[in-house]
Design a protein around this motif. Structure first.
Motif, PDB file in Angstrom:
ATOM      1  N   ASP A  87       2.055   2.265  13.694  1.00  0.00           N
ATOM      2  CA  ASP A  87       1.211   2.794  12.617  1.00  0.00           C
ATOM      3  C   ASP A  87       0.677   1.661  11.740  1.00  0.00           C
ATOM      4  OD1 ASP A  87       1.649   5.367  13.485  1.00  0.00           O
ATOM      5  OD2 ASP A  87       3.215   5.803  12.009  1.00  0.00           O
ATOM      6  N   ALA A  88       1.534   0.665  11.473  1.00  0.00           N
ATOM      7  CA  ALA A  88       1.116  -0.460  10.636  1.00  0.00           C
ATOM      8  C   ALA A  88      -0.022  -1.222  11.288  1.00  0.00           C
ATOM      9  CB  ALA A  88       2.305  -1.389  10.383  1.00  0.00           C
ATOM     10  N   MET A  89       0.101  -1.500  12.578  1.00  0.00           N
ATOM     11  CA  MET A  89      -0.940  -2.259  13.268  1.00  0.00           C
ATOM     12  C   MET A  89      -2.219  -1.444  13.436  1.00  0.00           C
ATOM     13  SD  MET A  89       1.229  -4.599  15.992  1.00  0.00           S
ATOM     14  CE  MET A  89       2.224  -3.263  16.677  1.00  0.00           C
ATOM     15  N   LYS A  90      -2.086  -0.146  13.637  1.00  0.00           N
ATOM     16  CA  LYS A  90      -3.276   0.709  13.705  1.00  0.00           C
ATOM     17  C   LYS A  90      -4.031   0.694  12.380  1.00  0.00           C
ATOM     18  CE  LYS A  90      -1.854   4.095  17.212  1.00  0.00           C
ATOM     19  NZ  LYS A  90      -1.433   5.515  17.427  1.00  0.00           N
TER      20      LYS A  90
ATOM     21  N   PHE B  26      -0.834  -4.667  -2.990  1.00  0.00           N
ATOM     22  CA  PHE B  26      -0.550  -4.046  -1.706  1.00  0.00           C
ATOM     23  C   PHE B  26      -0.880  -4.953  -0.538  1.00  0.00           C
ATOM     24  CE2 PHE B  26      -0.773  -0.511  -4.543  1.00  0.00           C
ATOM     25  CZ  PHE B  26       0.285   0.251  -4.126  1.00  0.00           C
ATOM     26  N   LEU B  27      -1.469  -6.126  -0.811  1.00  0.00           N
ATOM     27  CA  LEU B  27      -1.716  -7.066   0.257  1.00  0.00           C
ATOM     28  C   LEU B  27      -0.590  -8.066   0.261  1.00  0.00           C
ATOM     29  CD1 LEU B  27      -5.548  -7.638  -0.127  1.00  0.00           C
ATOM     30  CD2 LEU B  27      -4.361  -6.280   1.579  1.00  0.00           C
TER      31      LEU B  27
ATOM     32  N   VAL C 172       0.839  -1.915   4.975  1.00  0.00           N
ATOM     33  CA  VAL C 172       2.030  -2.575   4.442  1.00  0.00           C
ATOM     34  C   VAL C 172       3.186  -1.588   4.314  1.00  0.00           C
ATOM     35  CG1 VAL C 172       2.961  -3.840   2.481  1.00  0.00           C
ATOM     36  CG2 VAL C 172       0.647  -4.295   3.243  1.00  0.00           C
ATOM     37  N   ALA C 173       2.872  -0.373   3.873  1.00  0.00           N
ATOM     38  CA  ALA C 173       3.928   0.636   3.752  1.00  0.00           C
ATOM     39  C   ALA C 173       4.539   0.932   5.114  1.00  0.00           C
ATOM     40  CB  ALA C 173       3.363   1.914   3.129  1.00  0.00           C
TER      41      ALA C 173
ATOM     42  N   LYS D 234      10.958   5.939  -0.952  1.00  0.00           N
ATOM     43  CA  LYS D 234       9.866   5.454  -1.800  1.00  0.00           C
ATOM     44  C   LYS D 234       8.649   5.075  -0.962  1.00  0.00           C
ATOM     45  CE  LYS D 234      11.985   5.852  -5.689  1.00  0.00           C
ATOM     46  NZ  LYS D 234      11.495   6.827  -6.718  1.00  0.00           N
ATOM     47  N   PHE D 235       8.891   4.388   0.132  1.00  0.00           N
ATOM     48  CA  PHE D 235       7.775   3.965   0.974  1.00  0.00           C
ATOM     49  C   PHE D 235       7.090   5.164   1.629  1.00  0.00           C
ATOM     50  CE2 PHE D 235      10.446  -0.061   1.383  1.00  0.00           C
ATOM     51  CZ  PHE D 235       9.740  -0.694   0.372  1.00  0.00           C
TER      52      PHE D 235
END
Length: 325
Positions: free
Chosen positions: A269-272, A11-12, A245-246, A229-230
């Motif tokens: 949301d990703a950056m948070k 996941f990284l 990442v998602a 899926k994500f």
């Protein structure tokens, strides 16, 4: 731009060089309604008219204005709410793959409606546009519809009064806590702990499988299916690195679908959640549509400290004439 997950932690992500023709995608989440399978659902407003007549006394009017005991709301009752963006609702995926309210932002449109409670189940929503009502499908598709809705969102909900979908887990936690407080750890507690461990392990494996499937679909250009899926990853209480990442992949999918606002929201949301590869964000070809918007730089400046610091240094240099030739 795609992200390749290291073997140690799938996941990284590490971003490949820009020369890579079409890198593997990160995780993305969000689901599209299957328009061929959705049939319009007509909803009946659950609003009761007051019964007191103009000639009624004040006391009788008070009595009549209260619904009879048999009509009082109970768990399982349906209600409807129409909301404007931003809604102020956070959702979670239940073990039945349905969509439930996980949190309500204080002071938000949802909070001010006075209707929602944590744990309430989404039964149907407005279609992406127009006046049709779509029955809620599995979590990913429902989230796509809610995020993409153009205009006010009508939601048909099932009242649950704080009862979360995974009730068994809550009960088990209470058992464990009670026995630990008594200083005794019984075989029952050990059994519960093992069941919880296996359940979490299974959920993680499912998220990894959703990630692999989502990346495969993305590479095939099936962005809407990849979103589904994500979205499943995001709805199943992912770990912070999984969430970042998602969410990034959600943004990429929406960018590919020319849904700029949804992409910006997912990117935030990703950056948070901790995604901080700002160089990739600024150069990823899959985010080209988003970068063309005026809001993109404003959003990035909220999180990219190196960019802020660089601007501050340049400002100081200009002040003292260091930038002059």
């Amino acid at each position: 731009m795609s992200i390749v997950a290291p073997a140690a932690n799938p996941f990284l992500c590490s971003s490949p060089s820009l020369s890579t023709p079409h890198p593997t995608r990160r995780f993305a989440l969000q689901c599209l309604p299957n328009r061929t399978s959705h049939k319009p659902l007509l909803l009946k407003r659950s609003i009761r008219a007051p019964r007191a007549s103009p000639s009624s006394s004040s006391s009788s009017a008070t009595e009549e204005s209260q619904p009879p005991q048999s009509e009082a709301e109970e768990e399982g009752d349906l209600y409807e709410v129409e909301l404007e963006k931003p809604y102020g609702l956070k959702f979670m995926k239940g073990s039945d793959r349905a969509t439930y309210i996980d949190a309500i932002a204080p002071g938000s449109n949802a909070d001010r409606s006075g209707k929602f409670t944590v744990g309430d189940k989404v039964i149907a929503t407005s279609a992406v546009f127009g006046t049709e009502i779509w029955p809620a499908a599995e979590y990913g598709r429902t989230m796509y519809t809610i995020r993409q809705r153009i205009g006010p969102l009508l939601m048909k909900m099932e009242k649950r009064y704080g009862k979360l979908p995974d009730v068994a887990d809550l009960t088990e936690k209470e058992i464990i806590r009670a026995e630990r407080n008594s200083g005794v750890v019984s075989d029952r507690v050990r059994e519960i702990q093992m069941q919880n461990y296996l359940r979490k392990k299974q959920q993680k494996e499912q998220r990894q499988n959703d990630l692999r499937e989502g990346l495969k679909l993305y590479r095939s250009g099936k962005y809407e299916d990849a979103l589904e899926k994500f979205e499943s990853i995001l709805g199943s209480k992912p770990e912070p690195d999984e969430m970042s990442v998602a969410s990034y992949n959600v943004a990429c999918c929406y960018s590919k679908l020319n849904q700029v606002q949804a992409a910006l929201s997912a990117l935030e949301d990703a950056m948070k959640a901790g995604y901080d590869d700002f160089k990739t964000i600024r150069n990823d070809p899959d985010l080209a549509t988003v970068r063309a918007s005026e809001e993109f730089e404003l959003l990035l400046k909220k999180f990219d400290e190196s960019f802020i610091n660089e601007n501050a240094i340049n400002a100081i240099k200009s002040l003292f004439g260091f930038n002059k030739k």
